[in-house]
Scaffold this active site. Structure first.
Site, PDB file in Angstrom:
ATOM      1  N   GLU A 285      17.009 -36.698 -18.990  1.00 13.63           N
ATOM      2  CA  GLU A 285      18.049 -35.687 -18.777  1.00 13.63           C
ATOM      3  C   GLU A 285      19.299 -36.191 -19.487  1.00 13.63           C
ATOM      4  O   GLU A 285      19.739 -37.309 -19.273  1.00 13.63           O
ATOM      5  CB  GLU A 285      18.281 -35.477 -17.274  1.00 13.63           C
TER       6      GLU A 285
ATOM      7  N   SER B 117      11.093 -29.235 -12.015  1.00 17.15           N
ATOM      8  CA  SER B 117       9.859 -29.808 -12.558  1.00 17.15           C
ATOM      9  C   SER B 117       9.617 -31.267 -12.150  1.00 17.15           C
ATOM     10  O   SER B 117       8.488 -31.607 -11.777  1.00 17.15           O
ATOM     11  CB  SER B 117       9.804 -29.637 -14.078  1.00 17.15           C
TER      12      SER B 117
ATOM     13  N   ASP C  49      11.161 -28.464 -21.936  1.00 16.58           N
ATOM     14  CA  ASP C  49      11.796 -27.277 -21.341  1.00 16.58           C
ATOM     15  C   ASP C  49      13.271 -27.208 -21.752  1.00 16.58           C
ATOM     16  O   ASP C  49      14.161 -27.376 -20.917  1.00 16.58           O
ATOM     17  CB  ASP C  49      11.630 -27.381 -19.808  1.00 16.58           C
TER      18      ASP C  49
ATOM     19  N   HIS D 207       6.334 -23.360 -13.797  1.00 19.00           N
ATOM     20  CA  HIS D 207       5.909 -24.261 -12.731  1.00 19.00           C
ATOM     21  C   HIS D 207       4.509 -23.912 -12.213  1.00 19.00           C
ATOM     22  O   HIS D 207       3.732 -24.811 -11.884  1.00 19.00           O
ATOM     23  CB  HIS D 207       6.925 -24.247 -11.590  1.00 19.00           C
TER      24      HIS D 207
HETATM   25  C1  LIG Z   1      15.905 -25.573 -18.470  1.00 18.84           C
HETATM   26  S1  LIG Z   1      16.685 -27.001 -17.833  1.00 18.84           S
HETATM   27  C2  LIG Z   1      15.361 -27.952 -17.210  1.00 18.84           C
HETATM   28  C3  LIG Z   1      14.722 -27.467 -15.956  1.00 18.84           C
HETATM   29  C4  LIG Z   1      13.590 -28.324 -15.449  1.00 18.84           C
HETATM   30  N1  LIG Z   1      12.640 -28.651 -16.489  1.00 18.84           N
HETATM   31  C5  LIG Z   1      12.845 -27.621 -14.320  1.00 18.84           C
HETATM   32  O1  LIG Z   1      11.837 -26.959 -14.592  1.00 18.84           O
HETATM   33  O2  LIG Z   1      13.244 -27.756 -13.160  1.00 18.84           O
HETATM   34  C6  LIG Z   1      17.099 -27.903 -19.285  1.00 18.84           C
HETATM   35  C7  LIG Z   1      17.749 -29.249 -19.006  1.00 18.84           C
HETATM   36  O3  LIG Z   1      17.770 -29.999 -20.218  1.00 18.84           O
HETATM   37  C8  LIG Z   1      18.971 -30.742 -20.302  1.00 18.84           C
HETATM   38  N2  LIG Z   1      19.139 -31.035 -21.746  1.00 18.84           N
HETATM   39  C9  LIG Z   1      19.737 -30.295 -22.703  1.00 18.84           C
HETATM   40  N3  LIG Z   1      19.570 -30.862 -23.916  1.00 18.84           N
HETATM   41  C10 LIG Z   1      18.819 -31.983 -23.719  1.00 18.84           C
HETATM   42  C11 LIG Z   1      18.271 -32.985 -24.591  1.00 18.84           C
HETATM   43  N4  LIG Z   1      18.448 -32.929 -25.903  1.00 18.84           N
HETATM   44  N5  LIG Z   1      17.555 -33.974 -24.041  1.00 18.84           N
HETATM   45  C12 LIG Z   1      17.335 -34.039 -22.695  1.00 18.84           C
HETATM   46  N6  LIG Z   1      17.830 -33.125 -21.820  1.00 18.84           N
HETATM   47  C13 LIG Z   1      18.555 -32.111 -22.321  1.00 18.84           C
HETATM   48  C14 LIG Z   1      20.006 -29.821 -19.683  1.00 18.84           C
HETATM   49  O4  LIG Z   1      21.118 -30.565 -19.214  1.00 18.84           O
HETATM   50  C15 LIG Z   1      19.204 -29.166 -18.553  1.00 18.84           C
HETATM   51  O5  LIG Z   1      19.345 -29.878 -17.339  1.00 18.84           O
END
Ligand SMILES: C[S@@+](CC[C@H](N)C(=O)[O-])C[C@H]1O[C@@H](n2cnc3c(N)ncnc32)[C@H](O)[C@@H]1O
Length: 274
Positions: free
Chosen positions: A109, A91, A157, A18
């Site tokens: 998501e 994010s 991410d 971030h």
């Molecule tokens: C590390 S977290 C994201 C945190 C966020 N980017 C932040 O910085 O606040 C990863 C997220 O990706 C979602 N996720 C997992 N596989 C995914 C996919 N193939 N496509 C989209 N989202 C996915 C998960 O449910 C989770 O909420």
């Protein structure tokens, strides 16, 4: 899909990702033209660090909660934003807070409940679109943006739950680059041990991607693959000034989040030439 970011929100990986994200957005907003931001793995957008998910792991206590008071200068803009937003921002909340009227955010998501929470959070926001679709598919489908923006920042991410997540990420970066050559691509990755990273960087070089930097924060030597020993942000097409701006941000993070373990440090490495 077992990963829920609520358990990890505010950890050292979030802080690295971030703090650099805020810098990248600022750099891309030096020009007045509209910016499209794609957040491919968005999570739920805001987290209560006092709830049981966060307190059970204690990751935020060893992460963002150490930065909130009297942050070192290179982290001031990021920490000011976290303090200003109240509930701890993920994010999409950070990005949304920094959009200018001409900019737009698309966030994906895949988890059904987290997607519903995210959608509710941004309902009726004309600058934000929320997608219930896989990141890997979205990188092809949402780039270049249908609304015509000529510049884009893509944050990738993944949760790294799947064995092949690094391979998928390398493919995803190659797809995004093919679809929009000038887009700035930023991908967070965990550092548990070095072998998967060597393979990941080699895959990017083999795919012909150019101009790649990797900014890393190491809390300890990456010897125990069961621990998150550090993390990195890989940036394709880094904006002008990133090479000067990233090291002080990384060092400031280490000064507050490091615990003096062997092998702690920071690095900014060039993975592929311009
Ligand atoms: C590390 S977290 C994201 C945190 C966020 N980017 C932040 O910085 O606040 C990863 C997220 O990706 C979602 N996720 C997992 N596989 C995914 C996919 N193939 N496509 C989209 N989202 C996915 C998960 O449910 C989770 O909420």
């Amino acid at each position: 899909m077992n990963y829920r970011h609520a358990f990890h929100a505010g950890n050292h990986g979030d802080c690295l990702k971030h703090a650099l994200l805020v810098w990248l957005l600022g750099a891309l907003q030096r020009k007045p033209g509209p910016l499209f931001v794609l957040d491919t793995h968005a999570g739920i957008g805001q987290y209560d660090l006092a709830d049981t998910h966060a307190t059970r792991t204690g990751e935020a206590q060893r992460g963002i909660l150490r930065l909130l008071e009297d942050p070192p200068a290179p982290l001031a803009a990021y920490v000011a934003l976290v303090n200003e937003l109240g509930l701890y921002p993920g994010s999409p909340a950070l990005i949304r807070a920094l959009l200018r009227p001409q900019d737009r955010l698309a966030a994906c998501e895949l988890h059904p409940e987290d997607h519903a929470t995210l959608r509710r959070r941004f309902a009726r926001d004309p600058q934000v679109s929320i997608h219930h679709r896989s990141a890997w598919e979205a990188l092809g489908a949402l780039l270049p943006p249908s609304t015509g923006e000529k510049r884009a920042l893509v944050l990738i991410d993944p949760p790294y739950e799947a064995e092949d997540e690094f391979a998928q990420l390398a493919q995803g970066l190659a797809t995004a680059h093919r679809r929009m050559k000038g887009a700035v691509l930023a991908a967070w990755y965990p550092i548990k041990h070095r072998a998967p990273l060597r393979a990941f960087f080699a895959a990017l070089q083999d795919a012909g991607l150019r101009d790649i930097l990797a900014a890393e924060l190491h809390l300890r030597a990456p010897l125990d693959p069961t621990r998150l020993n550090g993390s990195g942000l890989l940036v394709v097409n880094p904006p002008y000034g990133f090479e000067q701006a990233a090291p002080p941000i990384l060092d400031a993070l280490l000064s507050r989040l490091g615990e003096g373990e062997d092998g702690a440090g920071t690095s900014l490495a060039r993975i592929a030439d311009e």
